[in-house]
Write an enzyme that holds these catalytic residues in place. Sequence first.
Site, PDB file in Angstrom:
ATOM      1  N   LYS A  53      -1.980   9.940   2.425  1.00 46.86           N
ATOM      2  CA  LYS A  53      -1.414   9.463   1.116  1.00 46.86           C
ATOM      3  C   LYS A  53      -2.212   8.825   0.640  1.00 46.86           C
ATOM      4  CE  LYS A  53       1.157   5.950   3.847  1.00 46.86           C
ATOM      5  NZ  LYS A  53       2.360   5.748   4.717  1.00 46.86           N
ATOM      6  N   ARG A 151      14.021   0.731   4.885  1.00 44.23           N
ATOM      7  CA  ARG A 151      13.343   1.006   3.859  1.00 44.23           C
ATOM      8  C   ARG A 151      13.627   2.391   3.446  1.00 44.23           C
ATOM      9  NH1 ARG A 151       6.943   1.374   4.271  1.00 44.23           N
ATOM     10  NH2 ARG A 151       7.557   3.328   5.219  1.00 44.23           N
ATOM     11  N   TYR A 274     -18.218 -17.951 -12.383  1.00 46.86           N
ATOM     12  CA  TYR A 274     -17.174 -18.325 -13.317  1.00 46.86           C
ATOM     13  C   TYR A 274     -16.584 -19.806 -12.814  1.00 46.86           C
ATOM     14  CZ  TYR A 274     -16.932 -14.056 -16.149  1.00 46.86           C
ATOM     15  OH  TYR A 274     -17.569 -13.123 -17.111  1.00 46.86           O
TER      16      TYR A 274
HETATM   17  C1  PLP Z   1       2.056   5.547   5.704  1.00 45.55           C
HETATM   18  C2  PLP Z   1       2.915   6.026   7.075  1.00 45.55           C
HETATM   19  C3  PLP Z   1       2.275   6.556   8.111  1.00 45.55           C
HETATM   20  C4  PLP Z   1       0.860   6.172   8.715  1.00 45.55           C
HETATM   21  O1  PLP Z   1       0.893   4.764   9.045  1.00 45.55           O
HETATM   22  P1  PLP Z   1      -0.469   3.987   9.726  1.00 45.55           P
HETATM   23  O2  PLP Z   1      -0.084   2.746   9.998  1.00 45.55           O
HETATM   24  O3  PLP Z   1      -1.537   4.013   8.432  1.00 45.55           O
HETATM   25  O4  PLP Z   1      -1.033   4.973  10.917  1.00 45.55           O
HETATM   26  C5  PLP Z   1       3.294   7.098   9.128  1.00 45.55           C
HETATM   27  N1  PLP Z   1       4.334   7.641   8.825  1.00 45.55           N
HETATM   28  C6  PLP Z   1       5.222   7.212   7.785  1.00 45.55           C
HETATM   29  C7  PLP Z   1       6.469   7.355   7.461  1.00 45.55           C
HETATM   30  C8  PLP Z   1       4.324   6.275   6.764  1.00 45.55           C
HETATM   31  O5  PLP Z   1       4.829   5.884   5.803  1.00 45.55           O
END
Ligand code: PLP
Length: 382
Positions: A53, A151, A274
């Site tokens: 993702k 969630r 800055y």
């Molecule tokens: C993002 C996510 C993962 C992966 O999590 P990591 O901590 O990056 O390994 C796995 N399962 C779900 C449902 C997620 O949203």
Amino acid sequence: MALILPDALDAALLGPEAARVGAVLVIDLEALVANWRAIAARVAPAECAAVVKADGYGLGAVPVATALWRAGARSFFVADIEAGVRLREALPEARIIVLHGTPAGTEKELATERLVPVINTLGELERWRATGRQRDQALPAFLHLDTGMNRLGMDGGETERLIADAPRHLDGIALQGWMSHLACADHPDNPMTGDQLRRFRFLLARLPKAPASLANSGGIFHGADYHFDLVRPGIALYGPNPAPWMANPMRPVIRLLGRILQVRDVPAGASVGYDATHRLAAPAKVAALGLGYADGYPWSGAGKGHVMIGGHRAPIIARISMDLVTADVSDVPEPLLGIGGWAEVIGPSRDVDQAAADAQTIGYEILTRLGRRYHRLYLDKD
Ligand SMILES: *Cc1c(COP(=O)(O)O)cnc(C)c1O
């Protein structure tokens, strides 16, 4: 290909594109594949998916997933349909699982693109079944059961309704698995992790049999109890430490190199950058590097951490600008300070976790905000 040291980075390897931008992001796909293989071996016979993702945690979902597909990964998690459709073009045979479920109106595209939604509510499940009936097809789905994170996923009440009449609710669904997600997996002894495991098992025992999946990267390192049939590592594949209570078992995947644009001698008492926040106590040599907060280098990283130039440390000083970071290069030997040379901003000498800690954020955020302006160089075996 071995990781190249910045002082040995030659123009020919980087190509003419690199000369046109202020920073280069080197992505070591071989290290990424090695990380996936290490986890796959650890969890076998469970399947090791890959979470890609947020455009593969900022590294490019298509190149990342393509490299992992070649190494044997078969299941890929994305957040939304848009990302799923893009990945489908690159990987026609992969199982692509969409975490955000089936927003109303998207069912047809999900089905046509052969995407597997993670269903989060009974209402969604009902609509997905209706789509299947219209198409005269049992559509695939994962079902997400919330075990305490509050969630996404079916809450306690919905889960009980599902359990009370599972055959009816699941009629016409090609169930790919039961899923839940851990809230505290990157802490070694938060009791919530064990509570969620027990809750997940309790629910599974009362539901029709299907593959189960609980662990993200951190969860995998809590032991085999957490592996079930499918694990879902994301962050671990990309190099940060998935289990901060032990030494990082993963290989670093990225190196971020900022170009030295200018070096100047600044007298004692003068300020840099800055708001003149950094005033020099002694005369110093200051380099301006070609990346900034517009490239995802956090503004909150002002005056924190260091870059490396040819193996020498140069502390980051002053404000982070939109397109520039300044470093005190007084301790770097002159011959290494050529204009157009490179400073390692993130890499083996300062990993993603350290860069994140310096800016009071997390490695996930550093990776997923990696800039679009960087020249990206993918290192692969071939
Ligand atoms: C993002 C996510 C993962 C992966 O999590 P990591 O901590 O990056 O390994 C796995 N399962 C779900 C449902 C997620 O949203």
